[in-house]
Write a protein that holds these residues in place. Sequence first.
Motif, PDB file in Angstrom:
ATOM      1  N   ASN A 126       0.880  -1.397  -0.045  1.00 35.79           N
ATOM      2  CA  ASN A 126      -0.002  -0.031   0.021  1.00 35.79           C
ATOM      3  C   ASN A 126       0.820   1.274   0.069  1.00 35.79           C
ATOM      4  OD1 ASN A 126      -2.150  -1.724   0.031  1.00 35.79           O
ATOM      5  ND2 ASN A 126      -2.396  -1.651   2.370  1.00 35.79           N
ATOM      6  N   ARG A 127       2.164   1.048   0.213  1.00 30.89           N
ATOM      7  CA  ARG A 127       3.021   2.232   0.089  1.00 30.89           C
ATOM      8  C   ARG A 127       2.933   3.025   1.368  1.00 30.89           C
ATOM      9  NH1 ARG A 127       3.581   5.274  -4.145  1.00 30.89           N
ATOM     10  NH2 ARG A 127       5.754   4.914  -4.624  1.00 30.89           N
ATOM     11  N   SER A 128       2.184   2.563   2.301  1.00 31.05           N
ATOM     12  CA  SER A 128       2.329   3.373   3.522  1.00 31.05           C
ATOM     13  C   SER A 128       2.309   2.372   4.660  1.00 31.05           C
ATOM     14  CB  SER A 128       1.008   3.988   3.734  1.00 31.05           C
ATOM     15  OG  SER A 128       0.581   4.509   4.971  1.00 31.05           O
ATOM     16  N   PHE A 129       3.589   2.472   5.463  1.00 21.75           N
ATOM     17  CA  PHE A 129       3.706   1.262   6.566  1.00 21.75           C
ATOM     18  C   PHE A 129       4.896   1.926   7.406  1.00 21.75           C
ATOM     19  CE2 PHE A 129       7.887  -0.465   5.031  1.00 21.75           C
ATOM     20  CZ  PHE A 129       7.810   0.010   3.730  1.00 21.75           C
ATOM     21  N   SER A 130       5.041   0.882   8.328  1.00 22.16           N
ATOM     22  CA  SER A 130       6.268   1.324   9.291  1.00 22.16           C
ATOM     23  C   SER A 130       6.990   0.072   9.658  1.00 22.16           C
ATOM     24  CB  SER A 130       5.614   2.070  10.535  1.00 22.16           C
ATOM     25  OG  SER A 130       5.066   3.296  10.244  1.00 22.16           O
ATOM     26  N   VAL A 131       8.102   0.162   9.599  1.00 18.43           N
ATOM     27  CA  VAL A 131       9.144  -1.138  10.314  1.00 18.43           C
ATOM     28  C   VAL A 131       9.598  -0.505  11.833  1.00 18.43           C
ATOM     29  CG1 VAL A 131      11.260  -2.500  10.092  1.00 18.43           C
ATOM     30  CG2 VAL A 131      10.002  -1.300   7.964  1.00 18.43           C
ATOM     31  N   LEU A 132       9.017  -1.392  12.687  1.00 16.90           N
ATOM     32  CA  LEU A 132       9.551  -1.093  14.069  1.00 16.90           C
ATOM     33  C   LEU A 132      10.734  -1.904  14.547  1.00 16.90           C
ATOM     34  CD1 LEU A 132       6.690   0.403  13.785  1.00 16.90           C
ATOM     35  CD2 LEU A 132       6.098  -0.747  15.930  1.00 16.90           C
ATOM     36  N   TYR A 133      11.697  -1.176  14.877  1.00 11.82           N
ATOM     37  CA  TYR A 133      12.989  -2.006  15.386  1.00 11.82           C
ATOM     38  C   TYR A 133      12.828  -2.294  16.939  1.00 11.82           C
ATOM     39  CZ  TYR A 133      14.565  -0.718  10.786  1.00 11.82           C
ATOM     40  OH  TYR A 133      14.526  -0.441   9.313  1.00 11.82           O
ATOM     41  N   LEU A 134      13.172  -3.416  17.525  1.00  8.22           N
ATOM     42  CA  LEU A 134      13.079  -3.655  18.814  1.00  8.22           C
ATOM     43  C   LEU A 134      14.553  -4.428  19.171  1.00  8.22           C
ATOM     44  CD1 LEU A 134       9.989  -4.117  17.832  1.00  8.22           C
ATOM     45  CD2 LEU A 134       9.698  -4.868  20.183  1.00  8.22           C
ATOM     46  N   ARG A 135      15.034  -3.920  20.452  1.00  7.33           N
ATOM     47  CA  ARG A 135      15.898  -4.548  21.098  1.00  7.33           C
ATOM     48  C   ARG A 135      15.776  -5.260  22.623  1.00  7.33           C
ATOM     49  NH1 ARG A 135      20.247  -1.345  20.333  1.00  7.33           N
ATOM     50  NH2 ARG A 135      19.182  -0.039  22.497  1.00  7.33           N
ATOM     51  N   GLY A 151      12.768  -6.617  23.439  1.00 13.15           N
ATOM     52  CA  GLY A 151      11.630  -6.344  23.631  1.00 13.15           C
ATOM     53  C   GLY A 151      10.966  -4.922  23.554  1.00 13.15           C
ATOM     54  N   ARG A 152      12.154  -3.986  23.408  1.00 18.59           N
ATOM     55  CA  ARG A 152      12.026  -2.628  23.689  1.00 18.59           C
ATOM     56  C   ARG A 152      11.984  -1.978  22.458  1.00 18.59           C
ATOM     57  NH1 ARG A 152      13.809  -3.960  28.641  1.00 18.59           N
ATOM     58  NH2 ARG A 152      12.685  -3.004  30.308  1.00 18.59           N
ATOM     59  N   LEU A 153      11.301  -0.930  22.058  1.00 20.20           N
ATOM     60  CA  LEU A 153      11.195  -0.371  20.819  1.00 20.20           C
ATOM     61  C   LEU A 153      12.375   0.635  20.825  1.00 20.20           C
ATOM     62  CD1 LEU A 153       9.649   0.178  18.104  1.00 20.20           C
ATOM     63  CD2 LEU A 153       8.480   2.037  19.393  1.00 20.20           C
ATOM     64  N   ILE A 154      13.209   0.434  19.788  1.00 15.51           N
ATOM     65  CA  ILE A 154      14.377   1.493  19.568  1.00 15.51           C
ATOM     66  C   ILE A 154      14.314   2.577  18.524  1.00 15.51           C
ATOM     67  CG2 ILE A 154      16.066   0.143  21.185  1.00 15.51           C
ATOM     68  CD1 ILE A 154      17.213  -0.688  18.648  1.00 15.51           C
ATOM     69  N   ALA A 155      13.641   2.143  17.498  1.00 13.59           N
ATOM     70  CA  ALA A 155      13.483   3.063  16.174  1.00 13.59           C
ATOM     71  C   ALA A 155      12.396   2.620  15.418  1.00 13.59           C
ATOM     72  CB  ALA A 155      14.752   2.865  15.405  1.00 13.59           C
ATOM     73  N   ILE A 156      11.881   3.621  14.717  1.00 13.40           N
ATOM     74  CA  ILE A 156      10.802   3.253  13.630  1.00 13.40           C
ATOM     75  C   ILE A 156      11.203   4.044  12.355  1.00 13.40           C
ATOM     76  CG2 ILE A 156       8.337   3.979  13.015  1.00 13.40           C
ATOM     77  CD1 ILE A 156       7.857   4.028  16.140  1.00 13.40           C
ATOM     78  N   ASP A 157      11.095   3.351  11.189  1.00 12.50           N
ATOM     79  CA  ASP A 157      11.170   3.754   9.862  1.00 12.50           C
ATOM     80  C   ASP A 157       9.665   3.719   9.529  1.00 12.50           C
ATOM     81  OD1 ASP A 157      13.920   4.133   9.788  1.00 12.50           O
ATOM     82  OD2 ASP A 157      14.190   1.951   9.058  1.00 12.50           O
ATOM     83  N   ALA A 158       9.265   5.095   9.059  1.00 13.67           N
ATOM     84  CA  ALA A 158       7.772   5.157   8.799  1.00 13.67           C
ATOM     85  C   ALA A 158       7.761   5.965   7.079  1.00 13.67           C
ATOM     86  CB  ALA A 158       7.226   6.325   9.736  1.00 13.67           C
ATOM     87  N   VAL A 159       6.999   4.969   6.550  1.00 15.44           N
ATOM     88  CA  VAL A 159       7.097   5.525   5.063  1.00 15.44           C
ATOM     89  C   VAL A 159       5.480   5.897   4.766  1.00 15.44           C
ATOM     90  CG1 VAL A 159       7.229   4.523   2.724  1.00 15.44           C
ATOM     91  CG2 VAL A 159       8.677   3.558   4.349  1.00 15.44           C
ATOM     92  N   ASN A 160       5.455   7.039   4.169  1.00 12.94           N
ATOM     93  CA  ASN A 160       4.009   7.782   4.294  1.00 12.94           C
ATOM     94  C   ASN A 160       3.195   7.150   5.417  1.00 12.94           C
ATOM     95  OD1 ASN A 160       4.945   8.879   1.697  1.00 12.94           O
ATOM     96  ND2 ASN A 160       4.115   7.258   0.407  1.00 12.94           N
ATOM     97  N   ALA A 161       3.843   7.488   6.650  1.00 15.97           N
ATOM     98  CA  ALA A 161       3.131   7.355   7.710  1.00 15.97           C
ATOM     99  C   ALA A 161       3.258   8.004   9.033  1.00 15.97           C
ATOM    100  CB  ALA A 161       3.321   5.587   8.127  1.00 15.97           C
ATOM    101  N   VAL A 162       2.846   9.318   8.585  1.00 18.71           N
ATOM    102  CA  VAL A 162       3.563  10.314   9.794  1.00 18.71           C
ATOM    103  C   VAL A 162       2.886   9.960  11.028  1.00 18.71           C
ATOM    104  CG1 VAL A 162       1.530  11.842   8.950  1.00 18.71           C
ATOM    105  CG2 VAL A 162       3.760  12.664   9.604  1.00 18.71           C
ATOM    106  N   LYS A 163       1.796   9.340  11.157  1.00 19.29           N
ATOM    107  CA  LYS A 163       1.300   9.295  12.424  1.00 19.29           C
ATOM    108  C   LYS A 163       2.045   8.420  13.405  1.00 19.29           C
ATOM    109  CE  LYS A 163      -3.680  10.361  12.442  1.00 19.29           C
ATOM    110  NZ  LYS A 163      -4.991   9.660  11.878  1.00 19.29           N
TER     111      LYS A 163
END
Length: 409
Positions: A352-361, A363-375
């Motif tokens: 859909n060209r709108s998504f996010s990749v959440l990175y965890l270490r 179990g804890r969230l350390i980063a997000i890459d958000a593509v056309n997903a400003v929220k």
Amino acid sequence: MKYYDILIVGAGHAGAQAAISLRQAGFEGAVAMIGDENYPPYERPPLSKEYLAGDKNFDRILIRPASFWEERDIDMLLGNRVTHVDPQAKRVACAGEEVGYGRLIWCAGGSPRMLTCNGADAVNVHGVRRRDDVDAMMAQLDSVNHVTVIGGGYIGLEAAAVLRKFGKKVVLLEALDRVLARVAGEELSHFYENEHRAHGVDLRTGAKMDCIEVKDRRAIAVLMQNGERIKTDMIIAGIGIIPETAPLIAAGAAGTNGVDVDEYCRTSLPDIYAIGDCAAHQNGFARGARIRLESVQNANDQAKTAVSHIMGGEEPYHVVPWFWSNQYDLKLQTVGLSAGYDQTILRGDPRNRSFSVLYLRAGRLIAIDAVNAVKDYVQGRACLLTGAILDQTQLADNNVPLKEVVGAL
Ligand code: FAD
């Protein structure tokens, strides 16, 4: 000899913010900025985006109008390169002249790493760091059909996207097995590889070049280690930067990759701060590892930290890192640092060209890459700051806003 209470070396993002913050904080002493480019500070990100595309002219990418610096009584010593720093005598040398300082803020950024193979000095081989690099590239573009972009980092990918907009035939060569390998996870790399191929870029990974074939001082082909010959009219190298720190290191400052600074951006030399791309700092979002960040956020926020310390504050540098990249109609926004992740969660569907990749270490969230997903980008910052272990089913559910995932704690 000229003397300034605060001398800023490097008229880029960090230097500009340092000068702005000094005056905003009510600093009344003499301030000057020495820069080796001939222009007042301008935004560098558009060089591979709107400026290269011709959507913004140079005046629109100035950090402040040229008159701003005069109005704030900031001397601009442009077209001058600092070659020597004497921390005992507290002066720098540039163009045969010496300039004295009370405190020095070093923010000289980095110079583009250039290709070193045979043919790399051809007139149509370009880096992408300064306005002059991009102007030289743009001046040649009309007579160019085939462009080879070396390096699948953000700058190479952004340049490739603009060149496709111009209808150029683009080959992008990445030596590693995926693009963005240094900064992002596989999901994001493969998404961008697919996007570029769908837009007509001949994108090759694991592609090792050997040298450049030159005729009449112009590159005419890239020769690959596997014997292939790629015809080209222009080469653009986006293969990283080398931090500009030689005069400081020669003066005794600690540092190997950049110049080392403490939590207030002080170098090991008295009254010398370093900020921006050239400053190797211990970053709390990288588990205290000493890193250099190459981002506008880091340049601006370190400038504020250094100025606050100069003004008597004791606020250490600890700001959530963020970054963005524009390619085609895709706006990538990154928050946090993904290095060292042990798990990723995909929110939304890349198709859909709108998504996010959440990175965890752990179990804890350390980063997000958000593509056309400003929220996700905006709300993800709060998730990151909690440092708590969050519900992974909710994190993966695109219908549950990230603020509710934190709110549920
Ligand atoms: P710079 O802005 O590079 O300024 C350093 C200045 O010092 C330069 O003018 C340099 O010529 C000068 N200088 C160097 N040595 C000397 C010397 N000895 N004496 C005097 N002057 C000297 N970041 C993002 O967050 N998002 C993006 O989308 C993004 N896109 C980018 C696209 C491109 C094409 C480039 C090149 C960078 C991009 N960046 C992006 C990175 C961002 O621009 C840098 O992180 C930022 O410019 C760093 O600021 P700085 O002040 O440390 O260095």
